[in-house]
Design a protein around this motif. Structure first.
Motif, PDB file in Angstrom:
ATOM      1  N   MET A  91       0.441  -0.855  -0.582  1.00 34.78           N
ATOM      2  CA  MET A  91       0.097   0.264   0.145  1.00 34.78           C
ATOM      3  C   MET A  91       0.555   1.118  -0.134  1.00 34.78           C
ATOM      4  O   MET A  91       1.729   1.564   1.036  1.00 34.78           O
ATOM      5  N   ALA A  92       0.785   2.149  -0.619  1.00 35.14           N
ATOM      6  CA  ALA A  92       1.457   3.491  -1.039  1.00 35.14           C
ATOM      7  C   ALA A  92       1.197   4.540   0.431  1.00 35.14           C
ATOM      8  O   ALA A  92       0.097   4.307   0.676  1.00 35.14           O
ATOM      9  N   ALA A  93       2.022   5.274   0.555  1.00 37.03           N
ATOM     10  CA  ALA A  93       2.205   5.630   1.918  1.00 37.03           C
ATOM     11  C   ALA A  93       1.367   6.706   1.564  1.00 37.03           C
ATOM     12  O   ALA A  93       1.498   7.291   0.367  1.00 37.03           O
ATOM     13  N   ARG A  94       0.667   8.055   2.364  1.00 39.85           N
ATOM     14  CA  ARG A  94      -0.352   8.924   2.195  1.00 39.85           C
ATOM     15  C   ARG A  94       0.566  10.076   2.093  1.00 39.85           C
ATOM     16  O   ARG A  94       1.868  10.326   2.329  1.00 39.85           O
ATOM     17  N   LYS A  95      -0.111  11.071   1.131  1.00 29.44           N
ATOM     18  CA  LYS A  95       0.602  12.090   0.797  1.00 29.44           C
ATOM     19  C   LYS A  95      -0.064  12.759   1.777  1.00 29.44           C
ATOM     20  O   LYS A  95      -1.464  13.336   2.226  1.00 29.44           O
ATOM     21  N   ARG A  96       1.236  14.227   2.648  1.00 25.33           N
ATOM     22  CA  ARG A  96       1.001  14.532   3.691  1.00 25.33           C
ATOM     23  C   ARG A  96       0.556  16.370   3.384  1.00 25.33           C
ATOM     24  O   ARG A  96       2.284  17.019   2.659  1.00 25.33           O
ATOM     25  N   THR A  97      -0.179  17.338   2.906  1.00 25.40           N
ATOM     26  CA  THR A  97       0.000  18.429   2.798  1.00 25.40           C
ATOM     27  C   THR A  97       0.303  19.006   3.997  1.00 25.40           C
ATOM     28  O   THR A  97      -0.275  19.177   5.519  1.00 25.40           O
ATOM     29  N   ALA A  98       1.047  20.475   3.772  1.00 28.81           N
ATOM     30  CA  ALA A  98       1.342  21.538   4.940  1.00 28.81           C
ATOM     31  C   ALA A  98       0.528  21.742   4.842  1.00 28.81           C
ATOM     32  O   ALA A  98      -1.522  22.013   3.837  1.00 28.81           O
ATOM     33  N   PRO A  99      -0.091  22.450   6.142  1.00 33.96           N
ATOM     34  CA  PRO A  99      -1.718  23.290   6.102  1.00 33.96           C
ATOM     35  C   PRO A  99      -1.186  24.932   6.256  1.00 33.96           C
ATOM     36  O   PRO A  99      -0.081  25.203   5.951  1.00 33.96           O
ATOM     37  N   PRO A 100      -2.630  25.013   5.532  1.00 30.60           N
ATOM     38  CA  PRO A 100      -2.710  26.290   4.662  1.00 30.60           C
ATOM     39  C   PRO A 100      -2.022  27.403   5.430  1.00 30.60           C
ATOM     40  O   PRO A 100      -1.452  27.623   6.595  1.00 30.60           O
ATOM     41  N   LYS A 101      -1.318  28.077   4.932  1.00 28.86           N
ATOM     42  CA  LYS A 101      -0.713  29.719   6.036  1.00 28.86           C
ATOM     43  C   LYS A 101      -1.314  30.797   6.130  1.00 28.86           C
ATOM     44  O   LYS A 101      -2.489  30.648   5.143  1.00 28.86           O
ATOM     45  N   PRO A 102      -1.247  31.443   7.067  1.00 33.19           N
ATOM     46  CA  PRO A 102      -2.584  32.078   8.103  1.00 33.19           C
ATOM     47  C   PRO A 102      -2.377  32.878   6.494  1.00 33.19           C
ATOM     48  O   PRO A 102      -1.426  33.969   6.356  1.00 33.19           O
ATOM     49  N   ALA A 103      -3.302  34.083   7.029  1.00 30.61           N
ATOM     50  CA  ALA A 103      -3.337  35.179   5.654  1.00 30.61           C
ATOM     51  C   ALA A 103      -3.093  37.000   6.508  1.00 30.61           C
ATOM     52  O   ALA A 103      -3.111  36.529   7.621  1.00 30.61           O
ATOM     53  N   PRO A 104      -2.220  37.303   6.044  1.00 29.57           N
ATOM     54  CA  PRO A 104      -1.598  38.829   6.081  1.00 29.57           C
ATOM     55  C   PRO A 104      -3.173  40.015   6.708  1.00 29.57           C
ATOM     56  O   PRO A 104      -3.680  39.944   5.851  1.00 29.57           O
ATOM     57  N   CYS A 105      -2.013  40.070   7.855  1.00 29.24           N
ATOM     58  CA  CYS A 105      -3.029  41.119   8.395  1.00 29.24           C
ATOM     59  C   CYS A 105      -3.108  42.207   7.705  1.00 29.24           C
ATOM     60  O   CYS A 105      -2.352  42.849   6.395  1.00 29.24           O
ATOM     61  N   GLU A 106      -4.622  42.750   7.406  1.00 26.32           N
ATOM     62  CA  GLU A 106      -5.088  43.630   5.668  1.00 26.32           C
ATOM     63  C   GLU A 106      -4.034  45.574   6.146  1.00 26.32           C
ATOM     64  O   GLU A 106      -4.047  45.597   4.943  1.00 26.32           O
ATOM     65  N   PRO A 107      -3.754  45.843   7.442  1.00 32.59           N
ATOM     66  CA  PRO A 107      -3.811  47.044   7.597  1.00 32.59           C
ATOM     67  C   PRO A 107      -2.815  47.288   7.689  1.00 32.59           C
ATOM     68  O   PRO A 107      -1.766  48.232   6.904  1.00 32.59           O
ATOM     69  N   CYS A 108      -1.541  46.302   8.402  1.00 40.43           N
ATOM     70  CA  CYS A 108       0.110  46.805   8.183  1.00 40.43           C
ATOM     71  C   CYS A 108       0.447  45.440   7.186  1.00 40.43           C
ATOM     72  O   CYS A 108       1.430  45.544   7.120  1.00 40.43           O
ATOM     73  N   LYS A 109      -0.320  45.030   6.259  1.00 34.91           N
ATOM     74  CA  LYS A 109       0.113  44.310   4.880  1.00 34.91           C
ATOM     75  C   LYS A 109       0.863  43.018   5.878  1.00 34.91           C
ATOM     76  O   LYS A 109       2.257  42.779   5.095  1.00 34.91           O
ATOM     77  N   GLY A 110       1.150  42.603   7.092  1.00 35.16           N
ATOM     78  CA  GLY A 110       1.766  41.552   7.574  1.00 35.16           C
ATOM     79  C   GLY A 110       3.410  41.998   9.211  1.00 35.16           C
ATOM     80  O   GLY A 110       3.797  41.038   8.488  1.00 35.16           O
ATOM     81  N   THR A 111       3.785  42.917   8.028  1.00 32.01           N
ATOM     82  CA  THR A 111       4.748  43.429   8.713  1.00 32.01           C
ATOM     83  C   THR A 111       4.327  43.933  10.388  1.00 32.01           C
ATOM     84  O   THR A 111       5.441  43.823  11.227  1.00 32.01           O
ATOM     85  N   GLY A 112       3.336  43.747  10.449  1.00 33.31           N
ATOM     86  CA  GLY A 112       2.593  44.330  12.461  1.00 33.31           C
ATOM     87  C   GLY A 112       3.187  45.825  12.853  1.00 33.31           C
ATOM     88  O   GLY A 112       3.211  46.333  13.958  1.00 33.31           O
ATOM     89  N   GLN A 113       3.675  46.887  11.838  1.00 29.54           N
ATOM     90  CA  GLN A 113       3.450  47.510  12.160  1.00 29.54           C
ATOM     91  C   GLN A 113       2.807  49.116  11.279  1.00 29.54           C
ATOM     92  O   GLN A 113       2.877  48.504   9.626  1.00 29.54           O
ATOM     93  N   ILE A 114       2.566  49.844  11.548  1.00 32.89           N
ATOM     94  CA  ILE A 114       1.277  51.184  11.059  1.00 32.89           C
ATOM     95  C   ILE A 114       1.428  52.051  10.819  1.00 32.89           C
ATOM     96  O   ILE A 114       2.554  52.721  11.959  1.00 32.89           O
TER      97      ILE A 114
END
Length: 60
Positions: free
Chosen positions: A1-24
């Motif tokens: 039997m073939a081994a199951r493929k494991r998919t990586a968990p989805p990346k979280p969405a970046p924050c819209e106001p700071c565009k993922g930087t954490g600084q505004i």
């Protein structure tokens, strides 16, 4: 039997106001009434993601 493929968990969405930087950028004003003017801009922590850069999931 073939081994199951494991998919990586989805990346979280970046924050819209700071565009993922954490600084505004916040504008600093001085004066009163009609004389109120913009004097500077300063970096601030994004309050939507609390500086992590990842959008928080809010369930209402």
């Amino acid at each position: 039997m073939a081994a199951r493929k494991r998919t990586a968990p989805p990346k979280p969405a970046p924050c819209e106001p700071c565009k993922g930087t954490g600084q505004i950028t916040e504008t600093v004003y001085a004066g009163r009434g009609a004389r109120r003017r913009r004097i500077a801009e300063q970096e601030a922590t994004c309050l939507d993601c609390l500086g992590t850069g990842v959008a928080l999931e809010v369930s209402l």
